[in-house]
Design a protein around this motif. Structure first.
Motif, PDB file in Angstrom:
ATOM      1  N   ASP A  16       0.840  -1.204   0.000  1.00  0.00           N
ATOM      2  CA  ASP A  16       0.000   0.000   0.000  1.00  0.00           C
ATOM      3  C   ASP A  16       0.873   1.252   0.000  1.00  0.00           C
ATOM      4  O   ASP A  16       0.610   2.201  -0.734  1.00  0.00           O
ATOM      5  N   ALA A  39       2.647   1.819  -3.446  1.00  0.00           N
ATOM      6  CA  ALA A  39       1.811   2.135  -4.611  1.00  0.00           C
ATOM      7  C   ALA A  39       2.031   3.568  -5.094  1.00  0.00           C
ATOM      8  O   ALA A  39       2.191   3.795  -6.297  1.00  0.00           O
ATOM      9  N   LYS A  72      -2.053   2.155  -8.981  1.00  0.00           N
ATOM     10  CA  LYS A  72      -3.292   2.219  -8.212  1.00  0.00           C
ATOM     11  C   LYS A  72      -3.398   0.992  -7.322  1.00  0.00           C
ATOM     12  O   LYS A  72      -4.081   1.007  -6.308  1.00  0.00           O
ATOM     13  N   ARG A  73      -2.664  -0.083  -7.717  1.00  0.00           N
ATOM     14  CA  ARG A  73      -2.658  -1.309  -6.910  1.00  0.00           C
ATOM     15  C   ARG A  73      -1.410  -2.108  -7.221  1.00  0.00           C
ATOM     16  O   ARG A  73      -0.964  -2.159  -8.365  1.00  0.00           O
ATOM     17  N   ARG A 130       0.416  -6.041  -6.256  1.00  0.00           N
ATOM     18  CA  ARG A 130       0.287  -7.341  -5.602  1.00  0.00           C
ATOM     19  C   ARG A 130       1.554  -8.132  -5.861  1.00  0.00           C
ATOM     20  O   ARG A 130       2.289  -7.867  -6.822  1.00  0.00           O
TER      21      ARG A 130
END
Length: 164
Positions: A75, A78, A84-85, A87
């Motif tokens: 987070d 980012a 925006k995301r 993983r």
């Protein structure tokens, strides 16, 4: 020896990066790696392959490198990585993009044609240690030499804390 190992070593040599290579037993954790190679946890350059969903659309992969005593805060990353995301990449994505399995990924991006981001705390070290594309060989080098060759996105996270 793996293809990734040879590509990494050739890349460092071809770019004039001074480095030391060490052979060692494979290690299953950062703490075990510390004992095996004689590094401090904060000298370990832990590489994470991330799937980035860009703010403007599109997706790509990138490698983020952080000290071994830190956790990857996706987070917080980012913003600096214009995502925006983010993983973690899956095992199949890791193997397909890099030829590496979990724990083997070296702390470089250009060998794989991927962007590299680097936690600024690594640049404060005199040396960093990372796996050389295999679990039983590591590279030790000056992080400023790596920065000069890789031109990473340098990330400073304000509230990062060592993992317990």
């Amino acid at each position: 020896m793996s293809e990734v190992y040879h590509r990494l070593v050739d890349h460092l040599r071809n770019n004039g990066v001074p480095f030391q290579e060490i052979e060692h037993p494979p290690a299953a954790s950062a703490e075990e790696y510390r004992r095996v190679v004689g590094s401090a946890l904060h000298e370990q350059a832990k590489a994470l392959l991330l799937r980035r969903h860009r703010r403007g659309g599109g997706k790509d992969l990138l490698i983020h490198v952080l000290p071994g005593d830190q956790r990857g805060d996706l987070d917080a990353l980012a913003g600096p990585l214009e995502a925006k995301r983010l993983r973690m990449a899956r095992g199949g994505e890791l193997r397909e993009a890099t030829g590496c399995s979990f724990g083997e990924l070296p702390s470089v991006g250009s060998v794989f044609g991927l962007p590299l981001s680097m936690d600024a705390r690594l640049l404060a070290q005199k040396r960093i240690f990372f796996n050389a594309g295999v679990l039983d060989r590591s590279v030790i080098l000056d992080p400023k030499d790596l920065e000069a060759v890789e031109s990473p996105i340098v990330v400073t996270l304000p509230h990062a804390a060592p993992r317990p």
